[in-house]
Design a protein around this motif. Structure first.
Motif, mmCIF file in Angstrom:
data_model
loop_
_atom_site.group_PDB
_atom_site.id
_atom_site.type_symbol
_atom_site.label_atom_id
_atom_site.label_comp_id
_atom_site.label_asym_id
_atom_site.label_seq_id
_atom_site.Cartn_x
_atom_site.Cartn_y
_atom_site.Cartn_z
ATOM 1 N N LEU A 91 48.765 9.737 -44.474
ATOM 2 C CA LEU A 91 49.456 10.608 -45.732
ATOM 3 C C LEU A 91 49.749 11.812 -45.462
ATOM 4 O O LEU A 91 49.003 12.813 -45.430
ATOM 5 C CB LEU A 91 48.655 10.303 -46.969
ATOM 6 C CG LEU A 91 47.906 9.151 -47.255
ATOM 7 C CD1 LEU A 91 47.277 9.018 -48.583
ATOM 8 C CD2 LEU A 91 49.398 8.101 -47.373
ATOM 9 N N ASN A 139 55.812 16.183 -39.633
ATOM 10 C CA ASN A 139 54.952 15.662 -40.399
ATOM 11 C C ASN A 139 53.659 16.374 -40.199
ATOM 12 O O ASN A 139 53.044 16.239 -38.902
ATOM 13 C CB ASN A 139 54.918 14.374 -40.523
ATOM 14 C CG ASN A 139 56.123 13.574 -40.692
ATOM 15 O OD1 ASN A 139 56.808 14.072 -41.682
ATOM 16 N ND2 ASN A 139 56.504 12.631 -40.236
ATOM 17 N N GLY A 164 45.995 5.559 -46.699
ATOM 18 C CA GLY A 164 46.738 5.083 -45.864
ATOM 19 C C GLY A 164 45.998 3.880 -45.176
ATOM 20 O O GLY A 164 45.659 2.877 -45.755
ATOM 21 N N SER A 193 65.263 1.791 -51.581
ATOM 22 C CA SER A 193 64.384 1.913 -50.265
ATOM 23 C C SER A 193 65.263 1.870 -48.993
ATOM 24 O O SER A 193 66.538 1.818 -49.153
ATOM 25 C CB SER A 193 63.480 0.712 -49.889
ATOM 26 O OG SER A 193 64.104 -0.316 -49.573
ATOM 27 N N VAL A 231 52.821 8.688 -40.216
ATOM 28 C CA VAL A 231 53.081 8.268 -41.559
ATOM 29 C C VAL A 231 52.709 6.686 -41.519
ATOM 30 O O VAL A 231 53.325 6.153 -40.832
ATOM 31 C CB VAL A 231 54.679 8.132 -41.974
ATOM 32 C CG1 VAL A 231 54.707 7.730 -43.331
ATOM 33 C CG2 VAL A 231 55.325 9.545 -42.012
ATOM 34 N N SER A 232 51.572 6.546 -42.251
ATOM 35 C CA SER A 232 51.258 5.152 -42.544
ATOM 36 C C SER A 232 52.146 4.287 -43.495
ATOM 37 O O SER A 232 52.668 4.634 -44.333
ATOM 38 C CB SER A 232 49.913 5.078 -43.382
ATOM 39 O OG SER A 232 49.362 4.029 -43.599
ATOM 40 N N LEU A 233 52.745 3.229 -42.534
ATOM 41 C CA LEU A 233 53.627 2.414 -43.254
ATOM 42 C C LEU A 233 53.233 0.953 -42.942
ATOM 43 O O LEU A 233 52.360 0.627 -41.996
ATOM 44 C CB LEU A 233 54.967 2.492 -42.472
ATOM 45 C CG LEU A 233 55.797 4.070 -42.490
ATOM 46 C CD1 LEU A 233 56.797 4.167 -41.847
ATOM 47 C CD2 LEU A 233 56.114 4.220 -44.072
ATOM 48 N N LEU A 267 61.059 2.413 -46.336
ATOM 49 C CA LEU A 267 60.598 3.805 -46.806
ATOM 50 C C LEU A 267 61.011 3.935 -48.169
ATOM 51 O O LEU A 267 62.308 3.670 -48.795
ATOM 52 C CB LEU A 267 61.201 4.864 -45.934
ATOM 53 C CG LEU A 267 61.160 4.827 -44.497
ATOM 54 C CD1 LEU A 267 61.877 5.807 -43.733
ATOM 55 C CD2 LEU A 267 59.801 4.648 -44.064
ATOM 56 N N GLU A 309 59.789 8.588 -52.355
ATOM 57 C CA GLU A 309 58.744 9.452 -51.796
ATOM 58 C C GLU A 309 58.550 9.740 -50.345
ATOM 59 O O GLU A 309 58.495 11.110 -50.183
ATOM 60 C CB GLU A 309 57.402 9.077 -52.631
ATOM 61 C CG GLU A 309 56.335 10.001 -52.261
ATOM 62 C CD GLU A 309 56.268 11.107 -53.485
ATOM 63 O OE1 GLU A 309 55.165 11.858 -52.919
ATOM 64 O OE2 GLU A 309 57.010 11.269 -54.218
ATOM 65 N N THR A 310 58.543 8.678 -49.713
ATOM 66 C CA THR A 310 58.094 8.972 -48.073
ATOM 67 C C THR A 310 59.694 9.682 -47.602
ATOM 68 O O THR A 310 59.608 10.423 -46.749
ATOM 69 C CB THR A 310 58.158 7.488 -47.410
ATOM 70 O OG1 THR A 310 57.027 6.965 -47.945
ATOM 71 C CG2 THR A 310 58.128 7.648 -45.909
ATOM 72 N N ARG A 337 59.328 13.336 -48.711
ATOM 73 C CA ARG A 337 58.062 14.330 -48.284
ATOM 74 C C ARG A 337 57.864 14.205 -46.610
ATOM 75 O O ARG A 337 57.033 15.005 -46.200
ATOM 76 C CB ARG A 337 56.830 13.679 -48.709
ATOM 77 C CG ARG A 337 56.953 13.845 -50.420
ATOM 78 C CD ARG A 337 55.375 13.296 -50.999
ATOM 79 N NE ARG A 337 54.498 13.848 -50.336
ATOM 80 C CZ ARG A 337 53.354 14.689 -50.825
ATOM 81 N NH1 ARG A 337 53.819 15.276 -51.899
ATOM 82 N NH2 ARG A 337 52.401 15.224 -50.214
ATOM 83 N N THR A 338 58.680 13.292 -45.942
ATOM 84 C CA THR A 338 58.232 13.203 -44.443
ATOM 85 C C THR A 338 59.626 13.462 -43.805
ATOM 86 O O THR A 338 60.797 13.296 -44.197
ATOM 87 C CB THR A 338 57.785 12.057 -44.216
ATOM 88 O OG1 THR A 338 58.816 10.903 -44.136
ATOM 89 C CG2 THR A 338 56.665 11.751 -44.881
#
Length: 197
Positions: free
Chosen positions: A5, A81, A94, A116, A142-144, A158, A161-162, A165-166
């Motif tokens: 995260l 990140n 995450g 997305s 990034v945890s995905l 994605l 928010e992702t 923020r990333t």
């Protein structure tokens, strides 16, 4: 240990390369929370913070990390990140990550689907054997969740928010990206005797 995260999108302000490796200087609002020697995930690579000065801090990046991750290609101005190490009393939001990048992939395609963005990443079969649909993977820290996988690539989706923020929000086709597979899969493989030499 990390969770994937991302806590801030930092900016690389300097990269000093030499025969022994590189020193990255990063600017981030997280600097006041970091102490000398703290572990910080930078695009998913666990590094040790040094030289903290105001909103800036540094990392000594050894040759092994430069070879095995996308940090070898990073330049001043790059967005990275950042995640501080997980505290024992924090939520695991995450998935369990070590900050030990298993390898890199290449962004092969991007497409929007509703709100997305679907990112297709080409990766080596040695990594893809640990990737399962609906399983977890770390992409640039990034945890995905994996939404599709085959013999040569996988997809992640994605959310806005992702994207905001990333650094994945600004990714482009052809970009080299850090990958860390689910460590549980590697341990299971070794325990059942399936590890390859």
């Amino acid at each position: 240990m990390f969770t994937g995260l991302v806590e801030d999108l930092g900016t690389v302000v300097a990269v000093d390369r030499n025969d022994g490796g590189a020193v990255l200087t990063v600017e981030s609002r997280l600097a006041p929370q970091i102490g000398e020697g703290d572990s910080v995930a930078v695009n998913g690579v666990c590094l040790t913070a040094t030289g903290i000065d105001g909103t800036r801090f540094g990392f000594d990046v050894m040759l092994e990390s430069l070879r095995r991750s996308s940090l070898g290609e990073i330049d001043a101005g790059s967005k990275v990140n950042l995640e501080l190490a997980l505290r024992a009393d924090a939520r695991l939001g995450g998935h369990i990550m070590q900050g030990h990048v298993d390898g890199v992939g290449t962004v092969a395609a991007l497409r929007d689907e509703g709100f997305s963005r679907i990112v297709t990443i080409d990766a080596d079969g040695e990594l893809l054997r640990y990737v399962v649909e609906k399983g977890s993977i770390a992409v640039d820290g990034v945890s995905l969740t994996v939404s599709r996988v085959d013999e040569t690539s996988f997809d992640v989706s994605l959310i806005p928010e992702t994207l905001e923020r990333t650094n994945l929000g600004a990714t482009t086709v052809g970009r080299t990206i850090n990958l860390e597979v689910d460590v549980v899969a590697k341990y299971v493989e070794k325990l059942v005797g399936g590890a390859r030499a």
